[in-house]
Design a protein around this motif. Structure first.
Motif, mmCIF file in Angstrom:
data_model
loop_
_atom_site.group_PDB
_atom_site.id
_atom_site.type_symbol
_atom_site.label_atom_id
_atom_site.label_comp_id
_atom_site.label_asym_id
_atom_site.label_seq_id
_atom_site.Cartn_x
_atom_site.Cartn_y
_atom_site.Cartn_z
ATOM 1 N N PRO A 142 0.803 -1.230 0.000
ATOM 2 C CA PRO A 142 0.000 0.000 0.000
ATOM 3 C C PRO A 142 0.837 1.282 0.000
ATOM 4 O O PRO A 142 0.458 2.252 -0.651
ATOM 5 N N GLN A 143 1.971 1.298 0.706
ATOM 6 C CA GLN A 143 2.800 2.507 0.717
ATOM 7 C C GLN A 143 3.361 2.805 -0.667
ATOM 8 O O GLN A 143 3.307 3.950 -1.140
ATOM 9 N N THR A 167 2.195 1.783 -3.460
ATOM 10 C CA THR A 167 1.074 2.096 -4.353
ATOM 11 C C THR A 167 0.680 3.561 -4.225
ATOM 12 O O THR A 167 0.474 4.256 -5.236
ATOM 13 N N ARG A 168 0.604 4.047 -3.006
ATOM 14 C CA ARG A 168 0.251 5.459 -2.814
ATOM 15 C C ARG A 168 1.353 6.384 -3.324
ATOM 16 O O ARG A 168 1.071 7.468 -3.860
ATOM 17 N N HIS A 201 -6.053 -8.451 -4.817
ATOM 18 C CA HIS A 201 -4.991 -7.437 -4.765
ATOM 19 C C HIS A 201 -5.349 -6.246 -5.640
ATOM 20 O O HIS A 201 -5.143 -5.087 -5.258
ATOM 21 N N ARG A 224 -7.743 -4.007 -3.846
ATOM 22 C CA ARG A 224 -7.087 -3.228 -2.798
ATOM 23 C C ARG A 224 -6.233 -2.116 -3.387
ATOM 24 O O ARG A 224 -6.205 -0.990 -2.866
ATOM 25 N N ALA A 225 -5.517 -2.431 -4.462
ATOM 26 C CA ALA A 225 -4.690 -1.408 -5.101
ATOM 27 C C ALA A 225 -5.546 -0.269 -5.634
ATOM 28 O O ALA A 225 -5.190 0.900 -5.510
ATOM 29 N N SER A 240 -8.339 0.738 -4.408
ATOM 30 C CA SER A 240 -8.747 1.522 -3.243
ATOM 31 C C SER A 240 -7.611 2.423 -2.762
ATOM 32 O O SER A 240 -7.829 3.594 -2.429
ATOM 33 N N ASP A 241 -6.388 1.895 -2.726
ATOM 34 C CA ASP A 241 -5.233 2.688 -2.291
ATOM 35 C C ASP A 241 -4.921 3.818 -3.271
ATOM 36 O O ASP A 241 -4.489 4.899 -2.869
ATOM 37 N N ARG A 248 -0.986 -10.709 2.349
ATOM 38 C CA ARG A 248 -1.869 -9.585 2.691
ATOM 39 C C ARG A 248 -3.287 -9.777 2.162
ATOM 40 O O ARG A 248 -4.234 -9.221 2.720
#
Length: 286
Positions: A143-144, A146-147, A165, A168-169, A171-172, A217
């Motif tokens: 997530p870090q 990705t952001r 995944h 989630r990506a 969303s991030d 994750r």
């Protein structure tokens, strides 16, 4: 830069015959694929990435060409920016520079990868002239990262990930940054044969902490990552079956939030160009 819904990701572009790579690139453009992804560095030499990209850009008229990905540890940022600006402007307009932090197993000086990538992007911004954020994409799983990709580039390019995944990506990232997902495909209709080929490809990745962390994750267990990968892991990471079945399953990644799918046809030799498979899949996609 328009990547289109589907591209082709291939190690053969960087490790195979360069003349065939150019011929294959021209055919892929005619088949309807929107982007050609250079998997890995040519012969392990990152200084050749943009040279190879330039050859494929010269062999085509409209497709984008992307590196997937240049290791930040192996080429100084100012040198990469200079190589980018050495290309003609009309080629740069179709070039997307993928950047990644690689893995501790491969890089002796691997340390604090998130901070190292941030510093590398600072250096690209400070180069004269800079390599613009609009021309770069980040190979990210966590997530870090990705952001960071959302903030400092056009988006992210995750590799060997499942639909969970991708969701989630998305969303991030938020709604606007690009999510260009590598998706490995095996055009076998026999599930046992397809899983056997998938396991042969997956084994080296199962030892890498970055990939293991990404899979854990999203809910896989250590048992799923043992003995070449469970059937559940294999079927989540690899799409196998007939071209029509593969095309139908690709919509799952799109519904989860993928803007672009970089399709890798699994081969027994990364120097090979699986052109028949590319044609068969194109017939089902376009």
């Amino acid at each position: 830069m328009e990547l289109g819904p589907f591209g082709i990701w291939g190690l053969a572009f960087t490790h195979g015959d360069r003349r065939e790579a150019q011929d294959a690139a021209a055919e892929l453009e005619e088949l309807g694929y929107g982007t050609l992804w250079l998997g890995g560095s040519p012969g392990g030499n990152p200084s050749g990435d943009l040279v190879t990209a330039a050859e494929l850009l010269a062999a085509t008229r409209r497709v984008a060409v992307a590196t997937g990905c240049v290791s930040i540890w192996e080429q100084p940022a100012d040198r990469l920016a200079a190589a980018y600006h050495a290309l003609p402007e009309h080629q740069r307009a179709r070039l997307l520079v993928g950047l990644g932090v690689s893995h501790a197993d491969f890089v002796d000086r691997y340390h604090r990868p998130y901070a190292a990538l941030g510093s590398y992007l600072d250096e690209l911004d400070a180069a004269a002239p800079p390599l613009p954020s609009s021309a770069r994409i980040i190979g990210a799983h966590g997530p870090q990262m990705t952001r960071l990709g959302a903030a400092r580039s056009v988006g992210v390019h995750p590799y060997l990930v499942d639909v969970a995944h991708t969701a989630r990506a998305r969303s991030d990232l938020g709604s606007r940054p690009l999510l260009a997902v590598e998706q490995t495909v095996i055009l076998h209709t026999d599930p046992d044969s397809a899983r056997s080929q998938a396991r042969a490809m997956l084994v080296p990745y199962l030892e890498l902490a970055n990939y293991r962390g990404a899979w854990l994750r999203v809910g896989f267990t250590d048992e799923d990552l043992a003995d070449g990968g469970s059937d559940q892991l294999i079927d989540a990471l690899f799409i196998h079956g007939s071209p029509d079945k593969v095309a139908a399953r690709l919509t799952e990644q799109q519904k989860a939030g993928a803007d672009h799918l970089a399709l890798q046809i699994a081969t027994t030799d990364h120097r090979l160009f699986p052109r028949t498979a590319w044609r068969d899949l194109a017939a089902a996609l376009f």
